[in-house]
Design an enzyme around this catalytic site. Structure first.
Site, mmCIF file in Angstrom:
data_model
loop_
_atom_site.group_PDB
_atom_site.id
_atom_site.type_symbol
_atom_site.label_atom_id
_atom_site.label_comp_id
_atom_site.label_asym_id
_atom_site.label_seq_id
_atom_site.Cartn_x
_atom_site.Cartn_y
_atom_site.Cartn_z
ATOM 1 N N HIS A 48 -10.615 -20.584 -9.831
ATOM 2 C CA HIS A 48 -9.762 -19.546 -9.237
ATOM 3 C C HIS A 48 -8.329 -20.044 -9.056
ATOM 4 C CE1 HIS A 48 -13.316 -17.168 -8.763
ATOM 5 N NE2 HIS A 48 -13.899 -18.130 -8.055
ATOM 6 N N CYS A 80 0.401 0.656 5.886
ATOM 7 C CA CYS A 80 1.083 1.945 5.793
ATOM 8 C C CYS A 80 -0.005 3.015 5.759
ATOM 9 C CB CYS A 80 2.032 2.017 4.587
ATOM 10 S SG CYS A 80 1.271 1.973 2.964
HETATM 11 C C1 RB5 Z 1 4.302 7.677 4.585
HETATM 12 O O1 RB5 Z 1 4.172 9.053 4.755
HETATM 13 C C2 RB5 Z 1 3.379 7.202 3.473
HETATM 14 O O2 RB5 Z 1 3.869 7.599 2.246
HETATM 15 C C3 RB5 Z 1 3.234 5.703 3.540
HETATM 16 O O3 RB5 Z 1 2.743 5.339 4.791
HETATM 17 C C4 RB5 Z 1 2.301 5.075 2.537
HETATM 18 O O4 RB5 Z 1 1.067 5.719 2.528
HETATM 19 C C5 RB5 Z 1 2.841 4.908 1.164
HETATM 20 O O5 RB5 Z 1 2.209 4.322 0.285
#
Ligand code: RB5
Length: 147
Positions: free
Chosen positions: A133, A65
């Site tokens: 581990h 993300c």
């Molecule tokens: C999206 O704008 C953003 O919030 C997402 O990609 C991520 O960074 C969230 O943790």
């Protein structure tokens, strides 16, 4: 290995760039979206990806993300998934050696392509060390009531 890869819009561009890189290492890559840079909610991709890894449908997952943080939070809610958010190569190697991480989270707005390739290369080529581990991983599962 069978590698599942997914992202939200913040990780879409890096996902597209990493797919041929991972394929070039000889892995089978399964892209579960997103499939454009249109805005989506990262849990909608992260949870199904993590559950598929937990069920053993894939050997490993890569989830991206904008920061890598949101998707890593989601993935680590799923029992049996050990998701490591990595922004450097040393952490990628150590999380394989010590945590046996089975999902790698990346920040598409944080790491550049060459660094991301280095992280993925280390993460896909480093083996788990086991031993003490493994005992620590067993404790994670015990505390999370999944073993
Ligand atoms: C999206 O704008 C953003 O919030 C997402 O990609 C991520 O960074 C969230 O943790």
């Amino acid at each position: 290995m069978k590698i599942v890869i997914g992202s939200d819009h913040g990780g879409f561009e890096l996902k597209q760039q990493l797919i041929p890189f991972v394929q070039g290492m000889g892995h089978a890559v399964f892209d579960v979206g997103c499939f454009s840079d249109a805005s989506i909610d990262y849990p909608d991709v992260a949870f199904p990806l993590a559950e598929a890894v937990a069920r053993g449908e894939y050997d490993r997952g890569i989830i991206i993300c904008g920061t890598g943080i949101g998707v890593s939070i989601c993935c680590n809610r799923i029992g049996g998934v050990r998701c490591a958010l990595c922004g450097d190569v040393v952490s990628a190697e150590l999380t394989r050696r010590h945590n046996d991480s089975n999902v790698l989270a990346l920040g598409g707005r944080i790491v550049g392509l060459e660094l991301a390739k280095g992280i993925v290369l280390a993460w896909l080529t480093t083996d788990f060390e086991g031993g003490r581990h493994q005992r620590r991983i067993d404790k994670i599962d015990q505390w999370a009531n999944i073993s």
